[in-house]
Design a protein around this motif. Structure first.
Motif, mmCIF file in Angstrom:
data_model
loop_
_atom_site.group_PDB
_atom_site.id
_atom_site.type_symbol
_atom_site.label_atom_id
_atom_site.label_comp_id
_atom_site.label_asym_id
_atom_site.label_seq_id
_atom_site.Cartn_x
_atom_site.Cartn_y
_atom_site.Cartn_z
ATOM 1 N N ALA A 271 -3.129 -0.221 1.484
ATOM 2 C CA ALA A 271 -1.942 -1.019 1.799
ATOM 3 C C ALA A 271 -0.835 -0.163 2.408
ATOM 4 O O ALA A 271 -0.178 -0.565 3.381
ATOM 5 C CB ALA A 271 -1.441 -1.726 0.545
ATOM 6 N N GLU A 272 -0.629 1.013 1.864
ATOM 7 C CA GLU A 272 0.431 1.888 2.366
ATOM 8 C C GLU A 272 0.140 2.343 3.795
ATOM 9 O O GLU A 272 1.041 2.372 4.644
ATOM 10 C CB GLU A 272 0.585 3.094 1.436
ATOM 11 C CG GLU A 272 1.167 2.743 0.068
ATOM 12 C CD GLU A 272 0.926 3.827 -0.967
ATOM 13 O OE1 GLU A 272 0.403 4.910 -0.582
ATOM 14 O OE2 GLU A 272 1.246 3.592 -2.142
ATOM 15 N N ALA B 155 0.658 -0.622 6.150
ATOM 16 C CA ALA B 155 2.085 -0.934 6.286
ATOM 17 C C ALA B 155 2.801 0.084 7.165
ATOM 18 O O ALA B 155 3.759 -0.262 7.873
ATOM 19 C CB ALA B 155 2.738 -0.998 4.908
ATOM 20 N N ALA C 95 3.930 -3.964 9.981
ATOM 21 C CA ALA C 95 4.388 -4.709 8.806
ATOM 22 C C ALA C 95 3.447 -5.860 8.458
ATOM 23 O O ALA C 95 3.133 -6.074 7.283
ATOM 24 C CB ALA C 95 5.807 -5.233 9.026
ATOM 25 N N GLY D 9 0.190 -4.545 7.128
ATOM 26 C CA GLY D 9 0.402 -4.054 5.772
ATOM 27 C C GLY D 9 0.509 -5.171 4.764
ATOM 28 O O GLY D 9 -0.008 -5.068 3.642
ATOM 29 N N LEU D 10 1.183 -6.273 5.141
ATOM 30 C CA LEU D 10 1.305 -7.403 4.226
ATOM 31 C C LEU D 10 -0.074 -7.985 3.917
ATOM 32 O O LEU D 10 -0.383 -8.283 2.755
ATOM 33 C CB LEU D 10 2.224 -8.460 4.825
ATOM 34 C CG LEU D 10 2.444 -9.730 4.003
ATOM 35 C CD1 LEU D 10 2.971 -9.408 2.604
ATOM 36 C CD2 LEU D 10 3.388 -10.684 4.734
ATOM 37 N N SER E 70 -1.977 -5.593 1.633
ATOM 38 C CA SER E 70 -1.413 -5.616 0.286
ATOM 39 C C SER E 70 -1.797 -6.890 -0.447
ATOM 40 O O SER E 70 -2.096 -6.857 -1.653
ATOM 41 C CB SER E 70 0.115 -5.483 0.352
ATOM 42 O OG SER E 70 0.677 -5.510 -0.951
ATOM 43 N N LEU F 250 6.175 -4.040 -2.469
ATOM 44 C CA LEU F 250 5.844 -3.749 -1.075
ATOM 45 C C LEU F 250 5.823 -5.033 -0.258
ATOM 46 O O LEU F 250 6.358 -5.089 0.859
ATOM 47 C CB LEU F 250 4.491 -3.046 -1.000
ATOM 48 C CG LEU F 250 3.923 -2.795 0.407
ATOM 49 C CD1 LEU F 250 4.862 -1.906 1.221
ATOM 50 C CD2 LEU F 250 2.529 -2.177 0.321
ATOM 51 N N GLN F 251 5.241 -6.078 -0.811
ATOM 52 C CA GLN F 251 5.175 -7.347 -0.087
ATOM 53 C C GLN F 251 6.556 -7.934 0.155
ATOM 54 O O GLN F 251 6.830 -8.494 1.225
ATOM 55 C CB GLN F 251 4.294 -8.326 -0.858
ATOM 56 C CG GLN F 251 2.809 -7.956 -0.827
ATOM 57 C CD GLN F 251 1.970 -8.779 -1.773
ATOM 58 O OE1 GLN F 251 2.330 -9.897 -2.127
ATOM 59 N NE2 GLN F 251 0.843 -8.230 -2.215
ATOM 60 N N LEU G 295 8.058 -6.038 3.044
ATOM 61 C CA LEU G 295 7.436 -6.401 4.321
ATOM 62 C C LEU G 295 7.802 -7.816 4.740
ATOM 63 O O LEU G 295 8.007 -8.089 5.925
ATOM 64 C CB LEU G 295 5.918 -6.244 4.221
ATOM 65 C CG LEU G 295 5.426 -4.810 3.993
ATOM 66 C CD1 LEU G 295 3.925 -4.785 3.742
ATOM 67 C CD2 LEU G 295 5.772 -3.916 5.182
#
Length: 276
Positions: A87-88, A91, A95, A98-99, A102, A144-145, A148
């Motif tokens: 995920a990192e 991201a 973006a 990454g979303l 994640s 994180l979500q 993003l």
């Protein structure tokens, strides 16, 4: 790593290669009423969804039986960092990619937690340390979500279930759900082709954003050929290619012996075929 047994051989595929194959499959979706995608951020998310496994697969390990560790056997001290790194990394590239990755990682953790509930006798899954690690991982993905979503202009003030606004009439939320389900379905399809036994013979896709999920049935014909019903690809046949290493299907005395054998094994390419 994915461990496939055919006869007296192990076929070993890295998670990163499996994810790239899933993205190649996704690029062919777009028939039978299924919209598919040509969006680079979505295809990139699918290609990156297991990139965090690279550190493990470069130095693969063994299961308690002395066999190459399969992804479905991975302990949490391996899976959680791999999911987080995937995920990192995604991201950091984009973006939206990454979303999606994640969301996939969070869904995997929820599935792992549900499996743990069915194994109350397993102290490794129910120790205070294991529960804390899982909670920490899930909270990190939710944070994180949220970051993003804000970057993408998606709302963060509505109830979400595993990061998705289920039943939303918002077009962007419907598109996110459809893209996420495509990632999941192509991940599962790749695993169905590669694993010794198909782990997910029924896939679920939104034909179009906002439409109900549709079941797609996978059926293996032989070791390298399978069908889907309904058919979702633009051509009558799709060939999926992936690097692999082949070892005798035997156990290893220690991880050093396995890593030496794995490094010495000649890399080859396997081709799998999906047909109508």
């Amino acid at each position: 790593m994915i461990r496939r047994r055919i006869g007296d051989r192990w076929l070993l595929f890295t998670q990163d290669d499996h994810a790239r194959m899933a993205a190649d499959l996704a690029a062919h979706v777009g028939a039978g009423g299924f919209e598919g995608t040509d969006q680079p951020a979505v295809l990139r998310a699918i290609a990156l969804h297991d990139c965090g496994w690279t550190s493990h697969d470069n130095q693969p390990t063994l299961n308690p039986a002395g066999e190459p560790l399969d992804v479905f056997e991975g302990p949490r001290n391996i899976t959680l960092p791999a999911w987080a790194a995937s995920a990192e990394h995604a991201a950091a590239e984009d973006a939206y990619s990454g979303l999606l990755v994640s969301l996939h990682a969070l869904a995997l953790s929820a599935y792992a937690a549900s499996v743990a509930e069915k194994r109350p006798y397993d102290e490794q899954l129910h120790s205070a340390r294991a529960r804390f690690a899982m909670n920490q991982f899930q909270h990190a993905q939710i944070e994180l979500q949220e970051t993003l979503r804000k970057r993408l202009g998606l709302r963060v003030d509505r109830p979400l279930k595993l990061g998705l606004a289920e039943g939303s009439t918002d077009r962007r939320e419907q598109q996110l759900s459809a893209d996420f389900r495509l990632l999941q379905a192509m991940d599962q399809l790749s695993l169905d082709l590669l694993c010794t036994e198909p782990p997910a013979p029924v896939l679920k896709l939104h034909p179009q954003p906002g439409a109900p999920l549709t079941n797609i049935v996978f059926r293996r014909i032989d070791d390298h050929t399978a069908t889907l019903s309904p058919w979702i690809f633009r051509s009558d046949q799709v060939h999926a290619r992936i690097p692999c290493r082949i070892l005798p299907a035997e156990t290893f005395a220690d991880v050093e012996a396995f890593r030496a054998a794995y490094a010495a094994a000649q890399a080859t390419e396997m081709t799998f075929r999906l047909r109508r």
